[in-house]
Scaffold this motif. Sequence first.
Motif, PDB file in Angstrom:
ATOM      1  N   GLU A  82      49.277  19.047  42.677  1.00 11.64           N
ATOM      2  CA  GLU A  82      48.665  18.466  41.481  1.00 11.64           C
ATOM      3  C   GLU A  82      47.156  18.392  41.631  1.00 11.64           C
ATOM      4  OE1 GLU A  82      50.168  17.723  38.699  1.00 11.64           O
ATOM      5  OE2 GLU A  82      52.131  18.307  39.490  1.00 11.64           O
ATOM      6  N   GLY A  83      46.564  19.456  42.107  1.00 14.52           N
ATOM      7  CA  GLY A  83      45.118  19.469  42.251  1.00 14.52           C
ATOM      8  C   GLY A  83      44.719  19.606  43.703  1.00 14.52           C
ATOM      9  N   LEU A  84      43.411  19.512  43.948  1.00 14.03           N
ATOM     10  CA  LEU A  84      42.868  19.623  45.302  1.00 14.03           C
ATOM     11  C   LEU A  84      43.104  18.310  46.057  1.00 14.03           C
ATOM     12  CD1 LEU A  84      39.470  21.303  44.344  1.00 14.03           C
ATOM     13  CD2 LEU A  84      41.299  22.395  45.656  1.00 14.03           C
ATOM     14  N   SER A  85      43.933  18.366  47.067  1.00 14.37           N
ATOM     15  CA  SER A  85      44.233  17.140  47.812  1.00 14.37           C
ATOM     16  C   SER A  85      43.002  16.609  48.530  1.00 14.37           C
ATOM     17  CB  SER A  85      45.359  17.399  48.812  1.00 14.37           C
ATOM     18  OG  SER A  85      44.987  18.405  49.745  1.00 14.37           O
ATOM     19  N   GLY A  86      42.042  17.489  48.797  1.00 11.41           N
ATOM     20  CA  GLY A  86      40.846  17.067  49.502  1.00 11.41           C
ATOM     21  C   GLY A  86      39.801  16.377  48.650  1.00 11.41           C
ATOM     22  N   VAL A  87      40.020  16.288  47.341  1.00  9.82           N
ATOM     23  CA  VAL A  87      39.079  15.605  46.447  1.00  9.82           C
ATOM     24  C   VAL A  87      39.711  14.291  46.008  1.00  9.82           C
ATOM     25  CG1 VAL A  87      37.727  15.739  44.328  1.00  9.82           C
ATOM     26  CG2 VAL A  87      38.152  17.809  45.666  1.00  9.82           C
ATOM     27  N   GLU A  88      39.123  13.168  46.433  1.00  8.28           N
ATOM     28  CA  GLU A  88      39.692  11.847  46.174  1.00  8.28           C
ATOM     29  C   GLU A  88      38.689  10.969  45.431  1.00  8.28           C
ATOM     30  OE1 GLU A  88      41.989  10.394  49.881  1.00  8.28           O
ATOM     31  OE2 GLU A  88      40.397  11.717  50.647  1.00  8.28           O
ATOM     32  N   VAL A  89      39.175  10.287  44.399  1.00  8.91           N
ATOM     33  CA  VAL A  89      38.361   9.323  43.661  1.00  8.91           C
ATOM     34  C   VAL A  89      38.519   7.967  44.327  1.00  8.91           C
ATOM     35  CG1 VAL A  89      38.029   8.156  41.456  1.00  8.91           C
ATOM     36  CG2 VAL A  89      38.583  10.602  41.508  1.00  8.91           C
ATOM     37  N   LEU A  90      37.429   7.429  44.880  1.00  8.28           N
ATOM     38  CA  LEU A  90      37.489   6.132  45.552  1.00  8.28           C
ATOM     39  C   LEU A  90      37.234   4.977  44.597  1.00  8.28           C
ATOM     40  CD1 LEU A  90      35.639   6.945  48.913  1.00  8.28           C
ATOM     41  CD2 LEU A  90      38.046   7.293  48.286  1.00  8.28           C
ATOM     42  N   ASP A  91      36.349   5.178  43.636  1.00  4.16           N
ATOM     43  CA  ASP A  91      36.130   4.229  42.536  1.00  4.16           C
ATOM     44  C   ASP A  91      35.415   4.997  41.434  1.00  4.16           C
ATOM     45  OD1 ASP A  91      33.258   4.168  43.032  1.00  4.16           O
ATOM     46  OD2 ASP A  91      33.635   2.747  44.644  1.00  4.16           O
ATOM     47  N   ASP A  92      34.996   4.322  40.374  1.00  2.47           N
ATOM     48  CA  ASP A  92      34.405   5.019  39.231  1.00  2.47           C
ATOM     49  C   ASP A  92      33.160   5.813  39.588  1.00  2.47           C
ATOM     50  OD1 ASP A  92      36.342   4.280  37.478  1.00  2.47           O
ATOM     51  OD2 ASP A  92      35.167   2.728  36.455  1.00  2.47           O
ATOM     52  N   LYS A  93      32.471   5.424  40.643  1.00  4.47           N
ATOM     53  CA  LYS A  93      31.215   6.078  40.998  1.00  4.47           C
ATOM     54  C   LYS A  93      31.298   6.919  42.275  1.00  4.47           C
ATOM     55  CE  LYS A  93      28.350   4.730  37.765  1.00  4.47           C
ATOM     56  NZ  LYS A  93      27.307   3.733  38.045  1.00  4.47           N
ATOM     57  N   THR A  94      32.413   6.871  42.976  1.00  3.09           N
ATOM     58  CA  THR A  94      32.460   7.469  44.311  1.00  3.09           C
ATOM     59  C   THR A  94      33.586   8.478  44.438  1.00  3.09           C
ATOM     60  OG1 THR A  94      31.686   5.340  45.175  1.00  3.09           O
ATOM     61  CG2 THR A  94      32.457   6.958  46.778  1.00  3.09           C
ATOM     62  N   VAL A  95      33.254   9.658  44.958  1.00  2.00           N
ATOM     63  CA  VAL A  95      34.260  10.686  45.214  1.00  2.00           C
ATOM     64  C   VAL A  95      34.072  11.184  46.646  1.00  2.00           C
ATOM     65  CG1 VAL A  95      32.817  12.550  44.300  1.00  2.00           C
ATOM     66  CG2 VAL A  95      35.279  12.845  44.379  1.00  2.00           C
ATOM     67  N   ARG A  96      35.201  11.355  47.332  1.00  4.27           N
ATOM     68  CA  ARG A  96      35.170  11.847  48.707  1.00  4.27           C
ATOM     69  C   ARG A  96      35.817  13.229  48.751  1.00  4.27           C
ATOM     70  NH1 ARG A  96      37.696   7.774  52.548  1.00  4.27           N
ATOM     71  NH2 ARG A  96      39.665   8.537  51.659  1.00  4.27           N
ATOM     72  N   ILE A  97      35.122  14.183  49.356  1.00  2.41           N
ATOM     73  CA  ILE A  97      35.630  15.547  49.458  1.00  2.41           C
ATOM     74  C   ILE A  97      35.805  15.888  50.934  1.00  2.41           C
ATOM     75  CG2 ILE A  97      35.239  17.982  48.924  1.00  2.41           C
ATOM     76  CD1 ILE A  97      33.523  17.093  46.561  1.00  2.41           C
ATOM     77  N   THR A  98      37.045  16.167  51.304  1.00  4.86           N
ATOM     78  CA  THR A  98      37.379  16.508  52.687  1.00  4.86           C
ATOM     79  C   THR A  98      37.618  18.012  52.780  1.00  4.86           C
ATOM     80  OG1 THR A  98      38.413  14.344  53.001  1.00  4.86           O
ATOM     81  CG2 THR A  98      38.959  16.064  54.599  1.00  4.86           C
ATOM     82  N   LEU A  99      37.014  18.624  53.772  1.00  9.32           N
ATOM     83  CA  LEU A  99      37.155  20.055  53.969  1.00  9.32           C
ATOM     84  C   LEU A  99      38.304  20.361  54.928  1.00  9.32           C
ATOM     85  CD1 LEU A  99      33.400  21.128  54.331  1.00  9.32           C
ATOM     86  CD2 LEU A  99      34.709  20.605  52.274  1.00  9.32           C
ATOM     87  N   SER A 100      38.845  21.559  54.805  1.00 12.35           N
ATOM     88  CA  SER A 100      39.891  21.995  55.731  1.00 12.35           C
ATOM     89  C   SER A 100      39.301  22.679  56.955  1.00 12.35           C
ATOM     90  CB  SER A 100      40.849  22.955  55.027  1.00 12.35           C
ATOM     91  OG  SER A 100      40.146  24.095  54.547  1.00 12.35           O
ATOM     92  N   ARG A 101      37.996  22.991  56.879  1.00 10.55           N
ATOM     93  CA  ARG A 101      37.301  23.645  57.989  1.00 10.55           C
ATOM     94  C   ARG A 101      35.810  23.382  57.828  1.00 10.55           C
ATOM     95  NH1 ARG A 101      38.553  27.869  54.248  1.00 10.55           N
ATOM     96  NH2 ARG A 101      36.646  28.890  53.449  1.00 10.55           N
ATOM     97  N   PRO A 102      35.079  23.390  58.921  1.00 14.31           N
ATOM     98  CA  PRO A 102      33.619  23.260  58.784  1.00 14.31           C
ATOM     99  C   PRO A 102      33.088  24.453  57.991  1.00 14.31           C
ATOM    100  CG  PRO A 102      34.313  22.997  61.075  1.00 14.31           C
ATOM    101  CD  PRO A 102      35.505  23.513  60.329  1.00 14.31           C
ATOM    102  N   ASP A 103      32.112  24.224  57.150  1.00 15.98           N
ATOM    103  CA  ASP A 103      31.569  25.321  56.357  1.00 15.98           C
ATOM    104  C   ASP A 103      30.092  25.095  56.102  1.00 15.98           C
ATOM    105  OD1 ASP A 103      30.875  27.065  54.022  1.00 15.98           O
ATOM    106  OD2 ASP A 103      32.985  27.579  54.181  1.00 15.98           O
ATOM    107  N   ALA A 104      29.279  26.047  56.572  1.00 17.68           N
ATOM    108  CA  ALA A 104      27.826  25.928  56.456  1.00 17.68           C
ATOM    109  C   ALA A 104      27.342  26.048  55.028  1.00 17.68           C
ATOM    110  CB  ALA A 104      27.160  26.999  57.326  1.00 17.68           C
TER     111      ALA A 104
END
Length: 536
Positions: free
Chosen positions: A143-165
Amino acid sequence: MAGVAGLALVAGGAFAQVNEDAPQGGEMIVTYQDDVATLDPAIGYDWQNWSMIKSLFDGLMGYEPGTTTLRNELAASHEIAGDGMVHTFVLKDGIKFHNGREITAGDVKYSLDRVTNPKTRSPGAGFFGMIAGFDAWNAGEGEGLSGVEVLDDKTVRITLSRPDATFSHVMALNFASIVPREAVEASGEDFGREPVGSGAFRLTEWTPGQQLVFERFKEYHRAGVPKLDRLTFDIGLDPTVALLRLQSGEADVPGDGIPPAQFLQVMNDPAQAENVVEGGQLHTGYITLNTRMAPFDNVGVRRAVNMAINKARIVQMINGRAVPANQPLPPTMPGYADDYEGYAFDPEAARALLAEAGFADGFTTELFVMNVDPNPRIAQAIQQDLSEIGIRAEIRSLAQANVIAAGGEPDQAPMIWSGGMAWIADFPDPSNFYGPILGCAGAVPGGWNWSWYCNEEIDARASAADAMADPAKAAEREAAWRSIYLDIMEDAPWVPVFHEQRFTLVSDRIAGDDSLFVDPVHIPVNYDYIHSATGE
């Protein structure tokens, strides 16, 4: 990108400085021959609509005007943790869409899910492959990108599956623009004609085939921007007619550039030459060879074609406004191999190689080309070169959108001359010349990898190179990319033809404007900071 030849507005060979004190007001008129296919940031990917979309939409990240320095755009802050694997963005207060609604972190999540949803058929989906959950979501699972999480109305956390320059650069691309879900769902497939963003301008009028009108978004989040009150794009004008309109004071910028047939005339006229702005481009013009269509599935055939093309003659045809190419990367891009000689122009050796590949009598094929001069003439030169080794190529001269559509299908275009759509870097990193146009992620319906080349071993090496996010490994990473491109040339999915310089004639009323500058990340002009001498 498809970049490809956009407006390189640069003064004196260096990036001009933005005039923050420029007057507010005025209008600029830009002309184009072809209509705009879409203004949807998830879909639009040609040089004509790129700068338009950039003015209508914003993302979390952007660039300092006239530089390649990243900055926060809609984000107030960007924190990186977990050895570069976790990115937390906090939105600015009070930022709004053109419909008046305040932007939330949920809009960020929706926008990134949308661009990577396979149903969207975005040519930019592959850019986001480093985000956790991309592979499953891009395959239509979950149901979407599991690595993109809404923490509150102003904050979003994006987790990568690998380091990427390249991640921060990716978040500054048009594809990462934030869009309002309600507007997308209300318009459906027409969102590209009814765009709602948060950019410096908003679309107020679109008469297909005739005109688009942008007006200043008065609630834009950056004070004093844009400088212009109105941008008008006149569509359907032959480049020669557009030049005449500029010369008569009825237009300011001919978006298709100086017509090749008039180039020397303009440059030899001191009054006009004074208003010509020149800019270098991270650009490569090339011929794609569809590796999934016979006989271009034969590497010997592809190498023979590389040896058959007289690149110096093609450069001469465009009045020397380019240098011949022997590899995908342009000379000023990190990773360019200075000592690589490439495939020499050698028709006799090309004929022998073609015979060795089983085509001693040649074959018949098709060459697709955009129908704006000089591209049909260049296609004719390519056609003539191919005929010398027994390849009979029928030219299909079509509107830009039709060529792009054919290239985005695996069985439609055996060969494409990319001129007018040739690649210009989306961001200044060697990886950008790989993923969208030579990597497996770009070899999908609607993608920009028109050679449909997919070498999984090279794909793995590309991923490893991009995982070198530590700045201390920059030289090692550059060497890795250099090796990748030389091995790609062994497979010969392209014929790199030339690296182009851009010359643009502008009107008297904006010539000499200190705020004219190229967007160095993607070559079209950044309209947000241009101002007109008529501004009040």
